[in-house]
Design an enzyme around this catalytic site. Sequence first.
Site, PDB file in Angstrom:
ATOM      1  N   ASP A 160      55.452 -46.210  33.256  1.00 32.13           N
ATOM      2  CA  ASP A 160      54.487 -46.614  34.268  1.00 32.13           C
ATOM      3  C   ASP A 160      55.152 -46.989  35.587  1.00 32.13           C
ATOM      4  O   ASP A 160      54.706 -46.563  36.654  1.00 32.13           O
ATOM      5  CB  ASP A 160      53.663 -47.798  33.740  1.00 32.13           C
ATOM      6  N   CYS A 186      49.192 -46.929  36.177  1.00 30.41           N
ATOM      7  CA  CYS A 186      49.319 -45.477  35.978  1.00 30.41           C
ATOM      8  C   CYS A 186      49.109 -45.114  34.516  1.00 30.41           C
ATOM      9  O   CYS A 186      48.446 -44.117  34.204  1.00 30.41           O
ATOM     10  CB  CYS A 186      50.671 -44.984  36.477  1.00 30.41           C
ATOM     11  N   ASP A 187      49.665 -45.903  33.612  1.00 35.27           N
ATOM     12  CA  ASP A 187      49.406 -45.700  32.190  1.00 35.27           C
ATOM     13  C   ASP A 187      47.908 -45.760  31.892  1.00 35.27           C
ATOM     14  O   ASP A 187      47.349 -44.903  31.198  1.00 35.27           O
ATOM     15  CB  ASP A 187      50.100 -46.790  31.372  1.00 35.27           C
ATOM     16  N   LEU A 188      47.270 -46.805  32.397  1.00 31.39           N
ATOM     17  CA  LEU A 188      45.875 -47.057  32.042  1.00 31.39           C
ATOM     18  C   LEU A 188      44.940 -46.004  32.633  1.00 31.39           C
ATOM     19  O   LEU A 188      44.041 -45.501  31.949  1.00 31.39           O
ATOM     20  CB  LEU A 188      45.466 -48.454  32.487  1.00 31.39           C
ATOM     21  N   GLY A 247      45.180 -42.788  30.864  1.00 32.16           N
ATOM     22  CA  GLY A 247      44.378 -42.835  29.651  1.00 32.16           C
ATOM     23  C   GLY A 247      42.903 -42.620  29.916  1.00 32.16           C
ATOM     24  O   GLY A 247      42.215 -41.918  29.167  1.00 32.16           O
TER      25      GLY A 247
END
Length: 402
Positions: A142, A170-172, A175
């Site tokens: 991230d 960015c990860d979230l 997703g």
Amino acid sequence: MTERTAPLTGVTVLEIGAFMAAPFATMQLADLGADVIKVEHSIGGDPVRQTGPFLGTESSPFVRINRNKRSVALDLKSPDARRAFLRLVERADVLVENLRPGAMGRLGLGHEALRELNPRLVYASASGWGQDGPLASLPGLDIMAQARSGLMSITGHPDSPPAKVGVPICDLVCGLYLALAVTAALRERDRSGAGQYIDVSLFEAGVSFAVWEAGKYFATGEVGGPLGSAHQSQAPYQAVRSSDGYVTIGAITPRNWQAFCGALGLTELLTDPRYPDSFSRLQNRAELIETIETVTSGRSTAEIVERLNEAGVPCAPIADYGEVFTDAHLAVRDFFWDAAHPTVGPVRQLGSPMRLSETPVRRTAAGPVLGAHTREVLLAAGCSEPEIDHLIASGAATADGK
């Protein structure tokens, strides 16, 4: 909430995920009713299981981000375990994975191979940089995506060291895009009968946030920088000092600007030639905020919020998470809920922001114990009891954490 009412009931999702992007995507799908089967390594499982703090022996973060899922523990490097996994693929609607690009292919589980087995399969991959391009083979977490996407260049205050967004944004959002793309692909499959491949990256997810920055750069060539809490294109829209902290304000429309000045006794600003509109106020923001803070710094956050709320001006105090997790508004809306767990008891969950009037999201179980569902899932996929016993005895599978 009953499973039969959720909108994705009947959809089976296989997850080969670790840490954040894929598990967060499948959590959304599970909330919406999909039967998410989390396929984890037979030894240790998802690395988040080793991330504290812990509730007994269970990871507190894990039992939240993996709610409403079933756990099957298989070592996919084992030929026997791969054969068992392929039986799951034959019956699945979706596969979501976030291994390094090429890793699934090296296991013989890439999109092309699985499409031959199940042409209806929606196969979704999350990665740091995407499945192709010069960066594809690099590790991408991230913070690297936040750095390269430009987010860190505009986060924080001018002349301060680089700062990332406080959550793994960015990860979230990768997703969330992954979950959205999966639902779109399932809708397309309703029409065509065929699955397809989905490629979502943390990098591009981060760049997609640059709405104001793109508007500025592609119009003028100007590159944005960090502004603290201030807006890129309008003023006043930021946190201002109070006598006991800060309060956020958003007085950018003509109506809100007039109401703001009236509520705080700043009516002289309405005729000031420097501030006739939001763009002009932006050009003179430093002087404007200094003038506003001569008033707000002498009043408490609570008083300012009360006055501005009465005037209908957008504002809010800056809450810490202790205040957020006990917020009265969220309590009235029943946002937080307790999920059952077999060993640690009720686990408080963040609610889903998706509120569907006729097909509400599921609220069932906390994240499962490693391999809690290995036996039942493999039996339903057509494996025999002796086959499953062999997998467990050989270490290629784990059941009930053992």
